[in-house]
Structures are given as structure tokens and as C-alpha cells.
Design an enzyme around this catalytic site. Structure first.
Site, PDB file in Angstrom:
ATOM      1  N   ASN A   9       0.869  -1.180   0.000  1.00 27.43           N
ATOM      2  CA  ASN A   9       0.000   0.000   0.000  1.00 27.43           C
ATOM      3  C   ASN A   9       0.903   1.226   0.000  1.00 27.43           C
ATOM      4  O   ASN A   9       1.471   1.574   1.026  1.00 27.43           O
ATOM      5  CB  ASN A   9      -0.882  -0.048   1.269  1.00 27.43           C
ATOM      6  CG  ASN A   9      -1.720   1.206   1.450  1.00 27.43           C
ATOM      7  OD1 ASN A   9      -1.809   2.038   0.554  1.00 27.43           O
ATOM      8  ND2 ASN A   9      -2.329   1.340   2.630  1.00 27.43           N
ATOM      9  N   LYS A  11       0.179   4.253  -0.322  1.00 26.74           N
ATOM     10  CA  LYS A  11      -0.487   5.441   0.235  1.00 26.74           C
ATOM     11  C   LYS A  11      -0.231   6.648  -0.687  1.00 26.74           C
ATOM     12  O   LYS A  11      -0.047   6.449  -1.885  1.00 26.74           O
ATOM     13  CB  LYS A  11      -0.032   5.685   1.679  1.00 26.74           C
ATOM     14  CG  LYS A  11      -0.197   4.423   2.534  1.00 26.74           C
ATOM     15  CD  LYS A  11      -0.060   4.657   3.999  1.00 26.74           C
ATOM     16  CE  LYS A  11      -0.227   3.329   4.742  1.00 26.74           C
ATOM     17  NZ  LYS A  11      -0.151   3.472   6.181  1.00 26.74           N
ATOM     18  N   HIS A  96      -9.567   1.227   5.124  1.00 23.13           N
ATOM     19  CA  HIS A  96      -8.273   1.411   5.806  1.00 23.13           C
ATOM     20  C   HIS A  96      -8.479   2.381   6.979  1.00 23.13           C
ATOM     21  O   HIS A  96      -9.292   3.300   6.894  1.00 23.13           O
ATOM     22  CB  HIS A  96      -7.243   1.968   4.815  1.00 23.13           C
ATOM     23  CG  HIS A  96      -5.858   1.981   5.374  1.00 23.13           C
ATOM     24  ND1 HIS A  96      -5.420   2.961   6.235  1.00 23.13           N
ATOM     25  CD2 HIS A  96      -4.829   1.115   5.227  1.00 23.13           C
ATOM     26  CE1 HIS A  96      -4.169   2.692   6.585  1.00 23.13           C
ATOM     27  NE2 HIS A  96      -3.779   1.577   5.987  1.00 23.13           N
ATOM     28  N   GLU A  98      -6.867   4.827   7.955  1.00 24.68           N
ATOM     29  CA  GLU A  98      -6.692   6.253   7.619  1.00 24.68           C
ATOM     30  C   GLU A  98      -7.957   6.815   6.969  1.00 24.68           C
ATOM     31  O   GLU A  98      -8.275   7.991   7.136  1.00 24.68           O
ATOM     32  CB  GLU A  98      -5.456   6.419   6.702  1.00 24.68           C
ATOM     33  CG  GLU A  98      -4.169   6.228   7.498  1.00 24.68           C
ATOM     34  CD  GLU A  98      -3.010   5.631   6.708  1.00 24.68           C
ATOM     35  OE1 GLU A  98      -3.017   5.662   5.468  1.00 24.68           O
ATOM     36  OE2 GLU A  98      -2.076   5.106   7.369  1.00 24.68           O
ATOM     37  N   GLU A 168      -5.388  -4.860  10.681  1.00 22.10           N
ATOM     38  CA  GLU A 168      -4.371  -3.829  10.856  1.00 22.10           C
ATOM     39  C   GLU A 168      -4.649  -3.045  12.135  1.00 22.10           C
ATOM     40  O   GLU A 168      -5.410  -2.066  12.101  1.00 22.10           O
ATOM     41  CB  GLU A 168      -4.394  -2.862   9.669  1.00 22.10           C
ATOM     42  CG  GLU A 168      -4.075  -3.490   8.340  1.00 22.10           C
ATOM     43  CD  GLU A 168      -3.485  -2.472   7.363  1.00 22.10           C
ATOM     44  OE1 GLU A 168      -2.379  -2.694   6.888  1.00 22.10           O
ATOM     45  OE2 GLU A 168      -4.138  -1.443   7.121  1.00 22.10           O
ATOM     46  N   GLY A 174       2.415   2.317  10.799  1.00 22.76           N
ATOM     47  CA  GLY A 174       3.387   3.406  10.664  1.00 22.76           C
ATOM     48  C   GLY A 174       4.116   3.764  11.952  1.00 22.76           C
ATOM     49  O   GLY A 174       4.764   4.812  12.024  1.00 22.76           O
ATOM     50  N   SER A 214       3.422  -2.044  10.378  1.00 23.72           N
ATOM     51  CA  SER A 214       4.873  -2.070  10.622  1.00 23.72           C
ATOM     52  C   SER A 214       5.537  -3.398  10.244  1.00 23.72           C
ATOM     53  O   SER A 214       6.492  -3.820  10.892  1.00 23.72           O
ATOM     54  CB  SER A 214       5.181  -1.694  12.076  1.00 23.72           C
ATOM     55  OG  SER A 214       4.795  -0.355  12.324  1.00 23.72           O
TER      56      SER A 214
HETATM   57  P1  PGA Z   1       2.821   0.383   7.670  1.00 21.71           P
HETATM   58  O1  PGA Z   1       1.352   0.599   7.052  1.00 21.71           O
HETATM   59  O2  PGA Z   1       3.370  -0.884   7.080  1.00 21.71           O
HETATM   60  O3  PGA Z   1       3.591   1.603   7.217  1.00 21.71           O
HETATM   61  O4  PGA Z   1       2.670   0.305   9.137  1.00 21.71           O
HETATM   62  C1  PGA Z   1       0.487  -0.499   6.849  1.00 21.71           C
HETATM   63  C2  PGA Z   1      -0.805  -0.016   6.252  1.00 21.71           C
HETATM   64  O5  PGA Z   1      -1.275   1.063   6.611  1.00 21.71           O
HETATM   65  O6  PGA Z   1      -1.412  -0.712   5.424  1.00 21.71           O
END
Ligand code: PGA
Length: 256
Positions: A9, A11, A96, A98, A168, A174, A214
Site C-alpha cells: 500500500n 499510500k 483502511h 486512515e 491492521e 506506521g 509495521s
Molecule cells: P505500515 O502501514 O506498514 O507503514 O505500518 C500499513 C498499512 O497502513 O497498510
């Protein structure tokens, strides 16, 4: 055995040249003999280009990071699932954290997006996961249960068997703090049990449940040892070809 999935992803990152060189790098470091299904989720403007660039590869699939809950019409700025389908996109990330937190997407909007995806034959990568506060207060199972029930359990058995659920935990996205293998396995097993109770054993055995938060080349192998972890949804570590390829190779090693 369930096909394993490693999804990147991206983003809202990378310019056009960077995006293309990332795809080149991933294509060089992986090959079609690998059994893992590689999914790339670039930003909207690069979708068609990444799809064209990776077309000759049979184990690379393209997913969008979002889609509209509406079919078509006067919805300025929105992108319909049918449009994604028409350029060869095969999956879409829905719900997601976010999108849930920053853009205030409710379970109900998310459920409509899942409906649109399924109507158009696009595979939903349905995200769920609790916040740190919810985990600390012991509500993580309830939160994930209600996200899954409200968001995707309207789908039919065949549809859900072919879908992907990404667990997640928000506190792991992140942050550099991934869920431990034990925490991931516990939640994945819980989700698979929910699917079994709602549908049946066969559907539960088919649905892919991947972990995100992560994931990197150092922790991937341990997470992939878990019985109910069918791969990962990778954010930050998917932006570097060598790092992303190492995660794919960590999965390949489990399959050989
Ligand atoms: P990350 O994000 O690997 O940077 O923690 C995962 C995601 O949001 O799908």
C-alpha cells in the site's frame, strides 16, 4: 492451501518516476516462479501505468487504495469501481484506518464500497483493526467483530471466500511497533472463527486474512509462521523495492 498474499500500500507517496522505478525494481527482484500473489496498490494516477508495466507478470496484481461507494454520476472527485475494473485493476483496499479516522468513513459507507467492489468482480481488501485505547481497555475483539460484521458480512459465501480481510491494528500502522506473532495469530483466528460461524467451515478455510502494521523484512518471517496469517499488507516497507522483495521472499521460504 490458501494462496499467500503480499500487498504493498503505497499510500499518498512517490512521484511518477519514483513509482515506475519501484515497479521495475520489484519486477527485477521477484519472478513468476514465485507462488506468492504480489499486489501493488499505487495512488490512482499511476494505476493504469503500473498495470501496463507489470502486465507480463502472472503473479503481480494491481489494487486501488480506495473507491467510491456510488456506482456512477455527479460525484466530483470520486472514482467508481467500474472505472477501476475497466483499466485492469483487480482489487481495492476498503476501510483502511486512515480512511476511517481522517476521512470519517463509517462502517456503512465501507459496506457500500464492498458492495460496489463485489458487484464489479473486484476483490475487496477489507481492513479492520482496533486503536491502542481499544486494545488497552480489552475491547479489541468487540471492535474487530463489529467492523467485520457491519462492513463485509453482507456478502455471500462465495464472494467472501474470495475476499481478503486485512487485520491492521491502528497502533501498529506506521509506528514501528508491529503486533507480535501471537497477537496477530490470536486475532486472525478470531476473525476466521467469525467467518465460520456466519458462513461455514469451507468459506472460513478459503478466505485470506493478512496482517498489516509495521511489517518489514526483519519481522515478516515470524508473522508468516502463524497458521492464520496468509500474508501482509505493507505500507512504509513497500516503498523500497529491496525491502518489499525481502518480505515476498520471506513468504516464499515458508512455501518451499
Ligand atoms: P505500515 O502501514 O506498514 O507503514 O505500518 C500499513 C498499512 O497502513 O497498510
Amino acid at each position: 492451501m490458501r494462496t499467500k498474499i503480499i500487498a504493498g500500500n503505497w499510500k499518498m507517496n512517490l512521484d511518477y518516476a519514483q513509482a515506475m522505478s519501484l515497479v521495475d525494481g520489484i519486477m527485477q527482484m521477484t519472478d513468476d516462479n514465485m507462488q506468492t500473489r504480489i499486489v501493488l496498490a499505487p495512488p490512482f494516477p499511476y494505476l493504469a501505468l503500473v498495470e501496463m508495466q507489470s502486465k507480463m507478470r502472472t503473479n503481480i496484481f494491481i489494487a486501488a487504495q480506495n473507491c467510491s461507494d456510488k456506482a456512477a454520476g455527479a460525484y466530483t472527485g470520486e472514482v467508481a469501481v467500474s472505472m477501476l475494473r475497466s483499466i485492469g485493476v483487480e482489487g481495492v483496499i476498503i476501510g483502511h484506518s486512515e480512511r476511517r479516522t481522517i476521512y470519517k468513513e463509517s462502517d456503512y459507507v465501507i459496506a457500500d464500497k464492498v458492495r460496489r467492489a463485489l458487484e464489479n468482480g473486484i476483490q475487496p481488501i477489507f481492513c479492520c483493526g482496533e486503536s491502542l485505547e481499544e486494545r488497552n481497555s480489552g475491547r479489541h475483539f468487540d471492535v474487530v467483530r463489529s467492523q467485520v460484521e457491519n462492513g463485509i458480512f453482507h456478502a455471500g459465501g462465495t464472494e467472501i471466500a474470495d475476499s481478503i480481510i486485512a487485520y491492521e491494528p491502528v497502533w501498529a500502522i506506521g509506528t514501528g511497533v508491529n503486533a507480535t506473532a501471537a497477537q496477530a495469530q490470536e486475532m486472525h483466528k478470531f476473525i476466521r472463527t467469525l467467518v465460520k460461524e456466519k458462513y461455514d467451515e469451507q468459506v472460513a478455510g478459503k478466505i485470506r486474512i493478512i496482517y498489516g502494521g509495521s511489517v518489514n523484512s526483519s519481522n515478516a518471517s515470524e508473522l508468516f509462521d502463524c497458521e492464520d496469517v496468509d500474508g501482509s499488507l505493507v505500507g512504509g516497507a513497500s516503498l523500497k523495492a529491496s525491502e518489499f522483495a525481502s518480505i515476498i521472499i520471506a513468504m516464499e521460504k515458508k512455501l518451499s
